[in-house]
Design an enzyme around this catalytic site. Structure first.
Site, PDB file in Angstrom:
ATOM      1  CG  HIS A  20      -1.911   1.081   1.238  1.00 57.63           C
ATOM      2  ND1 HIS A  20      -2.315   1.677   2.391  1.00 57.63           N
ATOM      3  CD2 HIS A  20      -2.590   1.696   0.239  1.00 57.63           C
ATOM      4  CE1 HIS A  20      -3.203   2.612   2.113  1.00 57.63           C
ATOM      5  NE2 HIS A  20      -3.379   2.636   0.806  1.00 57.63           N
ATOM      6  CG  HIS A  99       8.000  17.049 -16.725  1.00 53.24           C
ATOM      7  ND1 HIS A  99       7.457  15.792 -16.863  1.00 53.24           N
ATOM      8  CD2 HIS A  99       9.237  16.979 -17.301  1.00 53.24           C
ATOM      9  CE1 HIS A  99       8.315  15.002 -17.492  1.00 53.24           C
ATOM     10  NE2 HIS A  99       9.398  15.697 -17.758  1.00 53.24           N
ATOM     11  CG  ASN A 123       6.410  10.444 -18.378  1.00 59.45           C
ATOM     12  OD1 ASN A 123       7.002   9.536 -18.921  1.00 59.45           O
ATOM     13  ND2 ASN A 123       6.655  11.715 -18.669  1.00 59.45           N
TER      14      ASN A 123
END
Length: 132
Positions: A20, A99, A123
């Site tokens: 997790h 980014h 991405n």
């Protein structure tokens, strides 16, 4: 032999080992990978495999709680954004970051999957959830 779609041994191992909150990044061919972060390089040639195909297969096995995208995707809108939107139900909550912040996030990833995708900003960081 595995019955599920994900056949790549390295990628299957990473997905099986995620807990997790762990991060798996699927990136385009140009995304830099920080030293020390495992790279699962699937790229063969420009466009193969494409980002969308890799995302679909990973989502067939990985429980995702949320995902992170670079804000620059809003301006460029790469073709893979269609698949990201189509997969929204499996991707959980969306978070936008710059980014540069996205690249910094890759330093904490369990692995970065390099695709043959050659579209800028294609991405995604997948933050794993739990199945219970």
């Amino acid at each position: 032999m595995k019955k599920t779609p994900l056949l790549n041994v390295a990628l299957s191992r990473v997905v099986a080992g995620m807990g997790h909150g762990d991060i798996l990044v699927i990136g385009d061919a140009g995304l830099p990978v920080p030293p020390g972060v495992e790279v699962i390089d699937l790229a063969l040639t420009p466009g193969i495999p494409d980002f969308s195909s890799v995302l679909r297969v990973v989502l067939s096995e990985l429980q995702v709680e949320r995902h992170v995208l670079a804000e620059e995707m809003k301006d460029v809108v790469p073709p893979a954004m269609v698949e990201i939107e189509r997969s929204q139900r499996k991707l959980g909550k969306r978070e936008w970051v710059s980014h540069e912040a996205f690249k910094a996030l890759t330093r904490t990833a369990r692995a970065v999957v390099r695709t043959g995708e050659c579209q800028p900003y294609t991405n995604i960081a997948l933050i794993s959830g739990v199945i219970f």
